[in-house]
Design a protein around this motif. Structure first.
Motif, mmCIF file in Angstrom:
data_model
loop_
_atom_site.group_PDB
_atom_site.id
_atom_site.type_symbol
_atom_site.label_atom_id
_atom_site.label_comp_id
_atom_site.label_asym_id
_atom_site.label_seq_id
_atom_site.Cartn_x
_atom_site.Cartn_y
_atom_site.Cartn_z
ATOM 1 N N ARG A 300 101.647 29.742 -24.018
ATOM 2 C CA ARG A 300 100.253 30.043 -23.717
ATOM 3 C C ARG A 300 99.897 31.488 -24.050
ATOM 4 N NH1 ARG A 300 95.278 29.005 -24.406
ATOM 5 N NH2 ARG A 300 93.894 29.935 -22.848
ATOM 6 N N VAL A 301 100.744 32.451 -23.652
ATOM 7 C CA VAL A 301 100.425 33.848 -23.947
ATOM 8 C C VAL A 301 100.416 34.092 -25.454
ATOM 9 C CG1 VAL A 301 102.808 34.679 -23.728
ATOM 10 C CG2 VAL A 301 100.905 36.252 -23.363
ATOM 11 N N GLY A 302 101.288 33.381 -26.176
ATOM 12 C CA GLY A 302 101.270 33.487 -27.641
ATOM 13 C C GLY A 302 100.000 32.937 -28.240
ATOM 14 N N GLU A 303 99.498 31.835 -27.659
ATOM 15 C CA GLU A 303 98.255 31.234 -28.138
ATOM 16 C C GLU A 303 97.069 32.167 -27.909
ATOM 17 O OE1 GLU A 303 99.352 26.494 -27.356
ATOM 18 O OE2 GLU A 303 98.079 27.608 -25.950
ATOM 19 N N VAL A 304 96.998 32.775 -26.728
ATOM 20 C CA VAL A 304 95.884 33.676 -26.426
ATOM 21 C C VAL A 304 95.948 34.911 -27.308
ATOM 22 C CG1 VAL A 304 94.769 35.062 -24.634
ATOM 23 C CG2 VAL A 304 95.738 32.831 -24.063
ATOM 24 N N ALA A 305 97.163 35.430 -27.528
ATOM 25 C CA ALA A 305 97.311 36.581 -28.430
ATOM 26 C C ALA A 305 96.800 36.231 -29.827
ATOM 27 C CB ALA A 305 98.772 37.015 -28.480
#
Length: 341
Positions: A300-305
């Protein structure tokens, strides 16, 4: 400027310190020009690491503190709160005896039964120079020269600010009720969950030196630090926010190691990015730095980044004693990797 102070020689005193350190850089290779945004202990951590990576670092510091020594000086003298500026200068001190000594001196707090109790030596020194010179930036440059600081410290605004937060559930009896809290200390210590912030005065004037530094930087670093009270306020100063959006510099977000009680309770790694995007929809980023011990599932954090235009970089950057502190050497190595990529 008072006759007791020498005339400007064509650059800030901090520039002279950085120029001496630049002799260590490989021939023909310029160190990256890095601007770090924040305040308090989070900015202290990033600056302690950045001075190990580059000889050209500028701290742009929030000026909304209303507690402790800073709050007392601000109320009594009408000056910018000096505490976060002092901490940034201390972080830029070198590892030699001179740097260690002056870092301890400016951070030292008086202990007494009188009015000096709790005041930090560095706060008094900074305010004294402001009164003598009549210029907040010049005063900080002179303190930086005295300390041998490896970089420059600038206020984000030329006037002291108040943070106003919209808070959910400040009253436990009404967990979904939205209320307003004013002041950095009140916002940071609220029992509710901060949803958004604004500044008073609205649309405050930016420090023009800070705007210039952002526009000329190679990298701009957001965080780590108190998200609502130290990092996000920079994006609510219109001229500075515009520079942060328009600069040709690359932008990095360094995520916190743990949520802050009250201010960011319940935050997941991606929440910091989502809140950043909500306060500055036009702001793109190039890299998000996270600690491997904090980010388990990186999906998820990779997607938002990626949605914000950047990539996720996971490294070991936490101190080895288990405390939620960044290790300056590990953080420096991570910064260096990102800058080189």
């Amino acid at each position: 400027m008072s006759d007791n102070f020498p005339a400007d020689s064509g650059g800030s005193p901090a520039d002279a310190a950085a120029a001496g350190a630049a002799a260590d850089d490989p021939p023909g290779v310029s160190p990256p020009r890095v601007v770090a945004l924040g305040g308090g202990h989070g900015l202290h951590a990033s600056l302690s690491a950045l001075r190990r990576v580059t000889t050209d670092v500028t701290a742009v510091v929030t000026v909304a503190d209303d507690g402790g020594s800073s709050g007392r000086l601000r109320e009594e003298l009408g000056v910018l709160p000096p505490g976060d500026l002092r901490m940034a200068l201390a972080a830029l001190c070198g590892d030699d005896e001179w740097g260690h000594t002056w870092s301890e001196v400016v951070q030292h707090r008086f202990r007494s039964e009188g009015q000096l109790h709790g005041h930090a030596v560095g706060n008094l020194l900074i305010v004294a120079l402001w009164e003598l010179l009549g210029d907040s930036v010049a005063g900080l440059d002179w303190v930086g020269q005295l300390l041998g600081a490896h970089g420059r410290v600038l206020p984000m605004s030329s006037v002291p600010l108040d943070i106003v937060a919209e808070v959910e559930g400040a009253d436990p009896a009404h967990p979904f009720e939205i209320s307003t809290v004013r002041g950095q200390v009140a916002c940071a210590s609220t029992r509710g969950r901060v949803r958004s912030i604004s500044l008073v005065p609205e649309a405050p004037p930016a420090s023009h030196q800070a705007v210039k530094a952002v526009r000329e930087a190679d990298w701009v670093v957001f965080g780590p630090g108190s998200w609502f009270t130290s990092v996000l306020p920079h994006l609510l100063v219109p001229e500075l926010a515009e520079a942060l959006v328009e600069t040709r510099a690359r932008r990095m977000v360094a995520l916190n190691l743990s949520p802050q009680k009250g201010e960011t309770d319940g935050f997941r790694p991606e929440t910091y990015l989502e809140v950043l995007a909500a306060h500055a929809p036009r702001l793109g980023i190039d890299a998000v730095l996270a600690d491997s011990g904090v980010v388990g599932d990186t999906t998820r954090v990779g997607e938002v980044a990626k949605e914000m235009g950047g990539r996720l970089v996971v490294r070991d950057v936490a101190a080895g004693d288990g405390s939620p502190r960044h290790d300056p050497d590990l953080l420096a190595a991570a910064f260096d990797d990102v800058f080189r990529d």
